[in-house]
Design a protein around this motif. Sequence first.
Motif, PDB file in Angstrom:
ATOM      1  N   ASP A  52       6.208   4.669  -2.804  1.00 32.66           N
ATOM      2  CA  ASP A  52       4.964   3.929  -2.995  1.00 32.66           C
ATOM      3  C   ASP A  52       4.027   4.642  -3.966  1.00 32.66           C
ATOM      4  OD1 ASP A  52       5.234   3.105   0.439  1.00 32.66           O
ATOM      5  OD2 ASP A  52       5.558   1.745  -1.228  1.00 32.66           O
ATOM      6  N   ARG A  60       1.648   1.268 -11.796  1.00 33.22           N
ATOM      7  CA  ARG A  60       0.625   0.232 -11.966  1.00 33.22           C
ATOM      8  C   ARG A  60      -0.591   0.795 -12.695  1.00 33.22           C
ATOM      9  NH1 ARG A  60       0.628  -2.243  -5.777  1.00 33.22           N
ATOM     10  NH2 ARG A  60       2.614  -3.379  -5.927  1.00 33.22           N
ATOM     11  N   PHE A 115       2.615   2.977  -7.377  1.00 33.98           N
ATOM     12  CA  PHE A 115       1.170   2.982  -7.584  1.00 33.98           C
ATOM     13  C   PHE A 115       0.791   3.547  -8.952  1.00 33.98           C
ATOM     14  CE2 PHE A 115      -3.059   5.042  -6.624  1.00 33.98           C
ATOM     15  CZ  PHE A 115      -3.788   3.859  -6.602  1.00 33.98           C
ATOM     16  N   ARG A 160      -4.102  12.100  -1.694  1.00 31.68           N
ATOM     17  CA  ARG A 160      -4.200  10.723  -2.170  1.00 31.68           C
ATOM     18  C   ARG A 160      -5.520  10.408  -2.860  1.00 31.68           C
ATOM     19  NH1 ARG A 160      -3.985   8.092   3.890  1.00 31.68           N
ATOM     20  NH2 ARG A 160      -5.862   9.069   4.714  1.00 31.68           N
ATOM     21  N   PRO A 217       0.834  -1.199   0.000  1.00 33.03           N
ATOM     22  CA  PRO A 217       0.000   0.000   0.000  1.00 33.03           C
ATOM     23  C   PRO A 217       0.867   1.246   0.000  1.00 33.03           C
ATOM     24  CG  PRO A 217       0.138  -0.910   2.197  1.00 33.03           C
ATOM     25  CD  PRO A 217       0.848  -1.873   1.297  1.00 33.03           C
ATOM     26  N   ILE A 218       0.281   2.381  -0.377  1.00 33.41           N
ATOM     27  CA  ILE A 218       1.009   3.641  -0.309  1.00 33.41           C
ATOM     28  C   ILE A 218       1.055   4.070   1.146  1.00 33.41           C
ATOM     29  CG2 ILE A 218       1.028   6.049  -1.016  1.00 33.41           C
ATOM     30  CD1 ILE A 218      -0.321   5.304  -3.529  1.00 33.41           C
ATOM     31  N   LYS A 277       1.288  -6.374 -11.206  1.00 30.78           N
ATOM     32  CA  LYS A 277       2.210  -5.833 -10.209  1.00 30.78           C
ATOM     33  C   LYS A 277       3.624  -6.363 -10.438  1.00 30.78           C
ATOM     34  CE  LYS A 277      -0.271  -7.189  -6.718  1.00 30.78           C
ATOM     35  NZ  LYS A 277      -0.630  -7.482  -5.310  1.00 30.78           N
ATOM     36  N   LEU A 336      -6.358  -3.108  -7.637  1.00 33.67           N
ATOM     37  CA  LEU A 336      -4.973  -3.315  -8.059  1.00 33.67           C
ATOM     38  C   LEU A 336      -4.309  -4.429  -7.255  1.00 33.67           C
ATOM     39  CD1 LEU A 336      -3.617   0.328  -8.568  1.00 33.67           C
ATOM     40  CD2 LEU A 336      -4.644  -1.204 -10.240  1.00 33.67           C
ATOM     41  N   GLU A 337      -4.745  -4.577  -6.008  1.00 36.36           N
ATOM     42  CA  GLU A 337      -4.188  -5.623  -5.145  1.00 36.36           C
ATOM     43  C   GLU A 337      -4.507  -7.009  -5.686  1.00 36.36           C
ATOM     44  OE1 GLU A 337      -4.157  -6.713  -0.361  1.00 36.36           O
ATOM     45  OE2 GLU A 337      -5.406  -5.092  -1.138  1.00 36.36           O
ATOM     46  N   MET A 356      -7.545   0.933  -5.248  1.00 38.93           N
ATOM     47  CA  MET A 356      -6.354   0.288  -4.696  1.00 38.93           C
ATOM     48  C   MET A 356      -6.634  -1.174  -4.398  1.00 38.93           C
ATOM     49  SD  MET A 356      -4.590   3.136  -2.212  1.00 38.93           S
ATOM     50  CE  MET A 356      -3.216   2.040  -1.895  1.00 38.93           C
TER      51      MET A 356
END
Length: 524
Positions: free
Chosen positions: A481, A488, A485, A186, A33-34, A382, A375-376, A372
């Motif tokens: 981060d 990605r 991010f 963010r 994570p950021i 990634k 994306l995980e 987010m």
Amino acid sequence: MASSAFSSPCLQSQFKSLRKSSKPSTRRSFFNPITASVSEKPTISNLPETVSPTESSKLPLRKIPGDYGLPLIGPIKDRLDYFYKQGKEEYFKSRAQKYRSTVYKANMPPGPFISPDPRVVVVLDGKSFSVLFDVTKVEKKDLFTGTYMPSTDLTGGYRILSYLDPSETKHGQLKQLLFYLLKSRRDYVIPEFSSTYSQLFESLEKDLASKGKVSFNDPGEQAAFSFLGRCYFGVNPVDTKVGTDGPTLIAKWVLFQLAPILTLGLPAFIEEPTIHTFRLPAFIIKKDYQRLYDYFYSSGGSVLDEAERMGLTREEACHNILFATCFNTFGGLKIFFPNVLKWIGRAGVKLHTQLAQEIRSVIKSNGGQITMAALEQMPLMKSAVYEAFRIEPPVPAQYGRAKRDLIIESHDAAFEVKEGQMIFGYQPFATKDPKIFDRPEEYVPDRFVGEGEKLLKHVLWSNGPETEHPTVGNKQCAGKDFVVFISRLFVVELFRRYDSFEIEVGSSALGSSITITSLKRASF
């Protein structure tokens, strides 16, 4: 991003003595994570004068091989080898082979008459390289660009955060200010990125249709700077007095800082006396820099207000925000986004199809939204991004000055470094160490999927391992981060629109030049 910003591939034969390796083959997903810590700097007390190798290592203590040559003559000879006779990769590789060691002595450009002392201890393998991240062992003061420091006239008269050691009070204040900027904005990252890069791809499609091919670099840089302005400050620089000149203004300003360690492709008899022997005078670009500064000062109201609450002046904060945005972040994207296109483009249609399937299925299962959390759920995407950071890190050079007598270890031996000696690491060799990575010279897009996650500690592009995070007490890139991010997001935006693409790859002073020759629109 940190340190000087240009990179190129190297050969596996650089480590002929370091061939055997054993790596995991099963894989599981991983997501960073950021985050950014604002913890206090570590307390250092009763440090020994010499740090010896652990008893269990049993590595032989070896004298550091190599020499610096005669004063003046040696550094100039090495500079000519580095820029013209051998080039960067061969310069390091040939010496590693000659000395049969990945740790040795050499001179690093620019040397006379810009750098006061060009002598360094070179570390090239993944094990010895780690000493450069340990701020209890090495000092980072005034060596962001290496053995010389650009004039502070280029940064408003201030020593910018990148040149401060964590032991300096201002380092903690300024880095915490960058953390504040990143956290406070963010929620704007994904929408501003999607909007900006949708416009970019639509423009590229139109030009491709009319011309048959289209350059990515110039429009990509314009998009990157516009995105950063909109994301960080809510103001597109194109709509201000900067206009569309932002990337050009930044390029000229960066050139005046990095010229001593760059080659522009000109003959040596032109470059040597003009950019490698004497500094370019800062007053030439004073007006250009002022245009950038005025944009940041007028647009960065809330972050400058926060700076004042932290005890910083608005002026010093503004120069630092400008540097972090233009040199570190924009400079990194200028290099890295073309690199991503290069490596994924060269990987071919099979990978493109796999990425498109993964990305689109995850977006669909998340209600058509990019988040987010979504994306995980994209392990291949990634990993493909991490592998681009590994194989061609946008920040290849790292420096540190030994705070005391040290023993550093390669895979094969231990070496004593004396207090005050400069240590230099060329990262593309460390991240292609064949004792750490299988097929180190190959772009392996699924390298970091599953069990491959364990190898992320050897991805070092951010001035620290990928498994660690920036704090006020270290020198890891404050926006590490954030950069991962948005890299990605770049791949996601690409493959939500296209099934595949084709490119032509050239070179530039700061990375790769990309020409897009085909964009196949999404068919599923």
